[in-house]
Structure formats: structure tokens, C-alpha cells
Design an enzyme around this catalytic site. Structure first.
Site, mmCIF file in Angstrom:
data_model
loop_
_atom_site.group_PDB
_atom_site.id
_atom_site.type_symbol
_atom_site.label_atom_id
_atom_site.label_comp_id
_atom_site.label_asym_id
_atom_site.label_seq_id
_atom_site.Cartn_x
_atom_site.Cartn_y
_atom_site.Cartn_z
ATOM 1 N N LYS A 22 0.840 -1.216 0.000
ATOM 2 C CA LYS A 22 0.000 0.000 0.000
ATOM 3 C C LYS A 22 0.868 1.258 0.000
ATOM 4 C CE LYS A 22 -1.775 1.518 4.074
ATOM 5 N NZ LYS A 22 -1.537 2.896 4.506
ATOM 6 N N ASN A 23 1.855 1.279 0.895
ATOM 7 C CA ASN A 23 2.610 2.527 1.077
ATOM 8 C C ASN A 23 3.628 2.796 -0.024
ATOM 9 O OD1 ASN A 23 1.041 3.038 3.259
ATOM 10 N ND2 ASN A 23 2.544 2.399 4.796
ATOM 11 N N CYS A 116 -5.375 7.280 9.554
ATOM 12 C CA CYS A 116 -5.539 6.720 10.903
ATOM 13 C C CYS A 116 -5.127 7.761 11.932
ATOM 14 C CB CYS A 116 -4.670 5.473 11.057
ATOM 15 S SG CYS A 116 -5.304 4.066 10.146
ATOM 16 N N ARG A 121 -0.642 14.491 13.552
ATOM 17 C CA ARG A 121 0.163 14.151 12.370
ATOM 18 C C ARG A 121 0.316 15.416 11.527
ATOM 19 N NH1 ARG A 121 -1.843 8.427 9.925
ATOM 20 N NH2 ARG A 121 0.197 8.462 8.916
ATOM 21 N N ASP A 307 4.451 0.191 12.240
ATOM 22 C CA ASP A 307 3.273 -0.493 11.696
ATOM 23 C C ASP A 307 3.159 -1.941 12.179
ATOM 24 O OD1 ASP A 307 2.708 1.827 10.377
ATOM 25 O OD2 ASP A 307 3.408 1.163 8.418
ATOM 26 N N ARG A 399 -8.510 -0.923 4.093
ATOM 27 C CA ARG A 399 -7.606 0.144 3.660
ATOM 28 C C ARG A 399 -6.222 -0.409 3.338
ATOM 29 N NH1 ARG A 399 -7.061 4.968 7.381
ATOM 30 N NH2 ARG A 399 -5.854 5.500 5.543
#
Ligand code: EPU
Length: 418
Positions: A22-23, A116, A121, A307, A399
Site C-alpha cells: 500500500k505505502n 488513521c 500528524r 506499523d 484500507r
């Protein structure tokens, strides 16, 4: 709210192939906006965050075609400079459009990103860096962000206070088409940064030092299209490894980049799992009698990834001994703790420290997921718990995980969406 019914699972067995990261996929898809020709992105995971990114690209005027795990994007006609609040609010990675849209169109109008809630952030380092490169970034009291190219859009030397993944990516996306040289000191070194740079280099960008402390980018006049395969997702791989460790079993995990996962595999071996690696496949065998991992301190890559913190906390709840977690990356990433306590875990958390004393067993309960990786940790803890659990908030999993419960079911987990 989507819910999972999870029942006690006695061991996981079989094979699973790991999806694209995903990232990596999110910044790479965003970067296709900068290209003048067609790009083809393969191994792109089917995730709700990817769908949001593709919706944003379509709304900006790009032509997007998705078939299974391959996405074709032609951004040559993209002319829109606005991104709606509802799209920006769905994920953190939407902030990467700040430099991509400004660089492509000359100005951008968007909002603060969502994602999230892991504590504050901010995006101050993104804004400071882009301002140093000659972009004028303003925000108003309604949370709108306006960015435009001033007279000169130049490379600059940027010193990041910490190796921020998102800030490094935003600077790279701005620098590839800026005039002259950009140097990023204290850059993030994550494999996903290297993947973004690999893609951009195929498009004609001049980047050296990806994966190191200092990245140097020399701006070019234009970027062409390219075909690229997204690297595999090390956190999804970690999820299957952690689940097998916790539940016991024998699972072969395919399509792994072993070198990106050394820190995880070292800990799994230390706590008593057998891990065999061959080419891109890792086999994990666990007999469930695990020792506590001891000290787990989250750090930027190549350190232990934030993570994976919740996943290893789940393992620690039923490992023999005491584990100490130190969460150094995000201020509020212990939202899974209260839920693990509801399963019968023994955890004392304060500020960035959590002390976990292993118990003999966990017991099923009603659980609430509050973020993506926390949701995955709760799901595997619920599989290990005696009895059944209902996990509310399963949409967080969509997600970041392709077919979460289907893949676990194939390995023998008793899990279904209700
Ligand atoms: N930070 C600032 N100011 C900034 C930027 C960051 O103070 O301008 C702080 C953050 O508040 C945080 C720390 O720096 O405390 C690190 O944040 P970073 O920018 O590295 O994280 P990110 O880019 O927001 C990405 C991943 C996260 C992953 C982190 C750390 C994406 C889309 N997200 O977030 O992934 O946890 O890097 O590795 O790439 C996830 O996949 O579940 C996820 C949260």
C-alpha cells in the site's frame, strides 16, 4: 461499520502470496500525475486507499483504467487543480498530491489529509520544505491548503528534523521537475521510498541515494511514462508471520522481500519460531510456546517498524515473560491496548511505553478497531482467544489488506464478515 465474527483457531497451515505494498502504491500512483505519457502500475493492491487515490487522479482529469491488479494511467490531460475535502480526508497519503498537483498544474487547492488517528500528524516539514523550493503554501482557518508556483520553482537543500516518510516523498515529487538540484538530508530510508524512486527513475527522473541518509535529485524538464511493478507489502507479510507465530502452524509466505524484513524475522526466531527463507518465500513454523520478545522499540527503517508494533503486542499477550514496548514514531498508537485488555491481556501503558506480561490464554469478547494495523492485531488476537469475538471496524482492514478474511480462512482461520 463492518464486523468480523472470529472464532478460536487452532493453527494456520498452507501458503499465502503477499500483495503489493500500500505505502508504495499510493505515492507511485500519485507520481504518475507528473508523467506526460501512459504509465502502467502492476501488482497494485485492491484496497480502499488505492481506490481513493484513483478517484482523485480521475477528478484531476487523468484517464484511469484498472483491471485486477494492474492500473493504467494517462495524466497528460489532467488540468484540474482542486481536490475535494471528502477525498483528502479519507487517507494520509492524499497530502502527496500537494506537490504533485502544484508541479503539474502550477497551483493546487486541497485540504489537510485524513488517515488513521495515531496522535497529531502535522505536515509542517512538508510545507517548510516546499516553501524553501519556491512554492507558496498557505492554509486558511477552514483547513484549506493553497499552493502555487512563485517565480522560481527551484531545487534546495532540505534538512528534515526526522526521517519522515511522507515529507521525503512530497519533496521527491516536487524535486523531480524543479529547476536544479535538491538534497534531502536525514531522508527516510524505507523500501517504499526506494520503490517510488525506482519508478520515477524509469520515467526519466535523476535520483541518487534512495535508501540512504541523503537523497540527491536533479530536476528534469519532463517525465515520460513507464511500466512498474510495486514491491510486496512487508507489513502484510509481517501480519501473516505474526498470526502463525501466535496461533501455531506451518505457513509458507510467498512474494516476500526477505532483506526488508530482517528485523521482524530476527525477533520471530528469538521468541521460538522456526523461520526458513528461500528466494522470495519464507516458511514459518510455530508450536505456540513462545518466549516474550523482550524490548520492542519502534524506529525509522531499518529499525523495528511502528506499523508492526500492534501485531507484536498481540503476540506478547500470550508469550512467556514480560515485554516492553516503546512507541517512538507516533504519540498515540496504543489504541489497541484497551481492546487487548478486553480479551484478558495484562498490559500497562503510559505515554509511549507499554509493559506486557504474558498470560496463559485470551478469551473472546466484543472488540472495536480504531486504526488499520490495530485492527489486524486485534483480529489475530481474537483468533488466538478461546471462544468467539466480534470485531467492529473491520473496514479499517480494507484500507491496507486485500481479502483479509478470505486469505486467513484459506489458512484455516475461523473468521467471516457479518
Ligand atoms: N511529522 C511531523 N511533521 C511532519 C511530518 C511528520 O511532526 O511534517 C511526524 C509525525 O507526526 C510522526 C513522525 O513525524 O510522529 C513520522 O511520520 P511520517 O511522516 O514518517 O509518517 P507518514 O508519512 O505520515 C507513513 C506511513 C505510515 C507509517 C509511517 C512511519 C504512508 C501512507 N503512511 O506515514 O503507515 O506508519 O510512515 O513508517 O506511507 C499504515 O500503513 O498503517 C501507516 C500508518
Amino acid at each position: 461499520m463492518s464486523r468480523l465474527l472470529i472464532e478460536h483457531t487452532e493453527g494456520l497451515y498452507g501458503r499465502v502470496s503477499i500483495q503489493g505494498a500500500k505505502n508504495s502504491a499510493l505515492p507511485i500512483l500519485t507520481a504518475t500525475l507528473l508523467c506526460d505519457d501512459v504509465c502502467v502500475i502492476d501488482n497494485c493492491p485492491n484496497l480502499s486507499d488505492v481506490d481513493v487515490t484513483l478517484d482523485i487522479l480521475s477528478n484531476l482529469g487523468a484517464k484511469v483504467f484498472k483491471e485486477k491488479n494492474s492500473v493504467t494511467i494517462d495524466s497528460s490531460g489532467a488540468k484540474n487543480h482542486r481536490i475535494a475535502k471528502n477525498m483528502m480526508a479519507k487517507m494520509r497519503a492524499s497530502i502527496l498530491f500537494l506537490s504533485a498537483v502544484t508541479s503539474k498544474i502550477g497551483r493546487a487547492e486541497l485540504c489537510f489529509p485524513g488517515g488513521c488517528r495515531l496522535g497529531p500528524r502535522p505536515i509542517d516539514w512538508h510545507i517548510k520544505a516546499l516553501s524553501k523550493m519556491g512554492l507558496n503554501v498557505r492554509c486558511n482557518c477552514n483547513g484549506k491548503l493553497f499552493c502555487k508556483v512563485e517565480k522560481n520553482f527551484n531545487g534546495a537543500e532540505i534538512n528534515l528534523p526526522l526521517p519522515s516518510v511522507g515529507a521525503t516523498e512530497n519533496i521527491i515529487l516536487a524535486a523531480v521537475l524543479a529547476k536544479g538540484k535538491t538534497i534531502i538530508n536525514n531522508a527516510a530510508k524505507e523500501p517504499e521510498i526506494c520503490d517510488l524512486c525506482d519508478f520515477l527513475s524509469k520515467c526519466g527522473a535523476k535520483i541518487t541515494g534512495a535508501g540512504q541518509n541523503q537523497i540527491e535529485i536533479v530536476g528534469v524538464d519532463k517525465l515520460c511514462g513507464a511500466k512498474h511493478r510495486v514491491i510486496s507489502d512487508r507489513i502484510v507479510a509481517t501480519t501473516f508471520l505474526a498470526a502463525t507465530a501466535m496461533l501455531s502452524g506451518d505457513v509458507k509466505i510467498e512474494n516476500i522481500v526477505f532483506d526488508d524484513m530482517k528485523v521482524i524475522i530476527d525477533i520471530l526466531r528469538r521468541i521460538g519460531c522456526t523461520v526458513n527463507a528461500k528466494c522470495d518465500t519464507v516458511q514459518i513454523i510455530s508450536n505456540k510456546k513462545l518466549k516474550a520478545p523482550g524490548e520492542i522499540i519502534t524506529e525509522p527503517y531499518p529499525g523495528f517498524p511502528t506499523d508492526a508494533q500492534a501485531l507484536f503486542m498481540a503476540i506478547s499477550t500470550i508469550s512467556q515473560g514480560v515485554s516492553i514496548f516503546v512507541e517512538n514514531i507516533f504519540k498515540n498508537r496504543y489504541k489497541h491496548v484497551d481492546e487487548l485488555l478486553n480479551l484478558g491481556a495484562n498490559i500497562k501503558a503510559f505515554d509511549k511505553i507499554a509493559v506486557v506480561t504474558g498470560v496463559r490464554e485470551l478469551h473472546g469478547n466484543c472488540l472495536y478497531a480504531k486504526d488499520l494495523r490495530g485492527a489486524a492485531a486485534l483480529a489475530i488476537a481474537a483468533m488466538a482467544a478461546k471462544g468467539s469475538s466480534i470485531l467492529t471496524g473491520a473496514e479499517y482492514l480494507d484500507r491496507g489488506y486485500e481479502n483479509f478474511e478470505i486469505n486467513f480462512k484459506k489458512l484455516g482461520a475461523k473468521i467471516r464478515r457479518v
